[in-house]
Design a protein around this motif. Structure first.
Motif, short mmCIF file in Angstrom:
data_model
loop_
_atom_site.label_atom_id
_atom_site.label_comp_id
_atom_site.label_asym_id
_atom_site.label_seq_id
_atom_site.Cartn_x
_atom_site.Cartn_y
_atom_site.Cartn_z
N ASN A 1 0.81 -1.22 0.00
CA ASN A 1 0.00 0.00 0.00
C ASN A 1 0.85 1.27 0.00
OD1 ASN A 1 -2.56 -1.34 0.05
ND2 ASN A 1 -2.15 -1.83 2.18
N GLU A 2 1.89 1.29 -0.83
CA GLU A 2 2.74 2.47 -0.93
C GLU A 2 2.15 3.44 -1.96
OE1 GLU A 2 6.76 0.10 0.45
OE2 GLU A 2 6.53 0.59 -1.67
N SER A 3 2.79 4.55 -2.14
CA SER A 3 2.24 5.61 -3.02
C SER A 3 3.25 6.01 -4.08
CB SER A 3 1.87 6.83 -2.18
OG SER A 3 0.92 6.49 -1.21
N TRP A 4 3.64 5.07 -4.92
CA TRP A 4 4.60 5.37 -5.98
C TRP A 4 3.91 6.04 -7.15
CZ3 TRP A 4 9.64 4.96 -5.15
CH2 TRP A 4 10.05 4.17 -4.08
N THR A 5 4.50 7.12 -7.63
CA THR A 5 4.04 7.74 -8.87
C THR A 5 4.95 7.22 -9.98
OG1 THR A 5 5.55 9.62 -8.71
CG2 THR A 5 3.37 9.84 -7.65
N TYR A 6 4.58 7.49 -11.20
CA TYR A 6 5.44 7.10 -12.32
C TYR A 6 6.82 7.73 -12.16
CZ TYR A 6 7.33 6.65 -16.98
OH TYR A 6 8.15 6.36 -18.04
N GLU A 7 6.85 9.00 -11.80
CA GLU A 7 8.12 9.72 -11.70
C GLU A 7 9.00 9.16 -10.58
OE1 GLU A 7 5.09 11.28 -11.87
OE2 GLU A 7 5.33 11.85 -13.98
N THR A 8 8.42 8.89 -9.40
CA THR A 8 9.24 8.39 -8.29
C THR A 8 9.72 6.96 -8.56
OG1 THR A 8 7.27 7.75 -7.00
CG2 THR A 8 8.26 9.92 -6.53
N ALA A 9 8.86 6.12 -9.14
CA ALA A 9 9.27 4.75 -9.46
C ALA A 9 10.36 4.76 -10.53
CB ALA A 9 8.06 3.94 -9.95
N LYS A 10 10.21 5.62 -11.52
CA LYS A 10 11.22 5.71 -12.57
C LYS A 10 12.56 6.17 -11.99
CE LYS A 10 12.27 7.87 -17.00
NZ LYS A 10 11.79 8.75 -18.06
N GLU A 11 12.53 7.15 -11.11
CA GLU A 11 13.77 7.66 -10.51
C GLU A 11 14.43 6.58 -9.65
OE1 GLU A 11 15.46 11.41 -7.88
OE2 GLU A 11 13.32 11.33 -8.35
N ARG A 12 13.63 5.86 -8.85
CA ARG A 12 14.20 4.81 -8.00
C ARG A 12 14.88 3.73 -8.84
NH1 ARG A 12 14.03 2.71 -2.86
NH2 ARG A 12 14.10 0.45 -2.69
N LEU A 13 14.20 3.27 -9.88
CA LEU A 13 14.76 2.20 -10.69
C LEU A 13 15.93 2.68 -11.54
CD1 LEU A 13 11.50 0.30 -11.64
CD2 LEU A 13 13.14 -0.20 -9.82
N ALA A 14 15.87 3.91 -12.02
CA ALA A 14 17.00 4.46 -12.79
C ALA A 14 18.21 4.62 -11.88
CB ALA A 14 16.61 5.79 -13.43
N ASP A 15 17.99 5.08 -10.66
CA ASP A 15 19.10 5.18 -9.70
C ASP A 15 19.73 3.82 -9.46
OD1 ASP A 15 18.78 7.90 -9.39
OD2 ASP A 15 17.88 7.79 -7.39
N LEU A 16 18.90 2.81 -9.27
CA LEU A 16 19.41 1.45 -9.05
C LEU A 16 20.21 0.98 -10.26
CD1 LEU A 16 19.59 -1.11 -7.35
CD2 LEU A 16 17.35 -1.78 -8.26
N LEU A 17 19.67 1.21 -11.44
CA LEU A 17 20.32 0.81 -12.68
C LEU A 17 21.71 1.44 -12.82
CD1 LEU A 17 19.53 -0.77 -15.35
CD2 LEU A 17 18.99 1.46 -16.28
N ASN A 18 21.87 2.63 -12.28
CA ASN A 18 23.13 3.36 -12.38
C ASN A 18 24.06 3.15 -11.18
OD1 ASN A 18 22.84 4.69 -14.96
ND2 ASN A 18 21.13 5.74 -13.99
N THR A 19 23.71 2.22 -10.30
CA THR A 19 24.55 1.90 -9.15
C THR A 19 25.76 1.10 -9.62
OG1 THR A 19 22.59 1.78 -7.76
CG2 THR A 19 24.56 0.74 -6.91
N PRO A 20 26.94 1.38 -9.06
CA PRO A 20 28.10 0.55 -9.43
C PRO A 20 27.83 -0.93 -9.18
CG PRO A 20 28.81 2.47 -8.19
CD PRO A 20 27.30 2.45 -8.13
N ARG A 21 28.32 -1.77 -10.08
CA ARG A 21 28.18 -3.23 -10.01
C ARG A 21 26.72 -3.68 -10.05
NH1 ARG A 21 32.51 -2.67 -6.00
NH2 ARG A 21 34.46 -3.38 -6.93
#
Length: 146
Positions: free
Chosen positions: A29-49
């Motif tokens: 029951n979280e409140s993710w918007t398209y923008e926040t979910a995109k930012e979270r996953l893009a940040d993860l994608l750009n994490t070293p290793r």
């Protein structure tokens, strides 16, 4: 037929949709918007290793699994940051298949352990326990609200 594809910026879009649908629903029951979910996953994608995979069945996205390796005194360990399975397909073995596929890939890369954070006493904890994960008695999660 299940297909496992490396998670990249080119195939991030279905992951954003899955993420919002899954984590905005029960039991999270979280409140993710398209923008926040995109930012979270893009940040993860750009994490070293970073390492992540998108899973399809018959060309339809089923879920994804992702995280990153970190150096420890014992070598590399993997932090499993996200495991997300389509709401309508949960409980059918896809999450376990994704988890085991990731574990196999980590072993091929010489990574000896992985860890994750999840809610206690819920479906997620039961899922990981069913897949032979145990609570690390040597670590606790601490937080402070600011």
């Amino acid at each position: 037929m299940t297909e496992m594809l490396p998670l990249t910026s080119e195939n991030l879009e279905p992951c954003i949709e899955l993420y919002m649908n899954v984590f905005n629903s029960e039991p999270w029951n979280e409140s993710w918007t398209y923008e926040t979910a995109k930012e979270r996953l893009a940040d993860l994608l750009n994490t070293p290793r970073f390492l992540g995979f998108l899973f399809h069945v018959d060309h339809n996205p089923v879920g994804f699994i992702a995280g990153n390796s970190k150096v420890s005194y014992q070598g590399l360990t993997f932090y499993l940051a996200e495991l997300c399975v389509n709401n309508q397909l949960q409980g059918k073995g896809y999450g376990s298949k994704m988890l085991h596929s990731l574990e196999d890939e980590l072993q091929k890369r010489g990574i000896k352990s992985l860890y994750l954070l999840t809610a206690n006493d819920g479906l997620a904890e039961a899922f990981y326990r069913k897949n032979d994960y145990v609570v690390n008695e040597h670590r606790i999660v601490m937080k402070k609200s600011l």
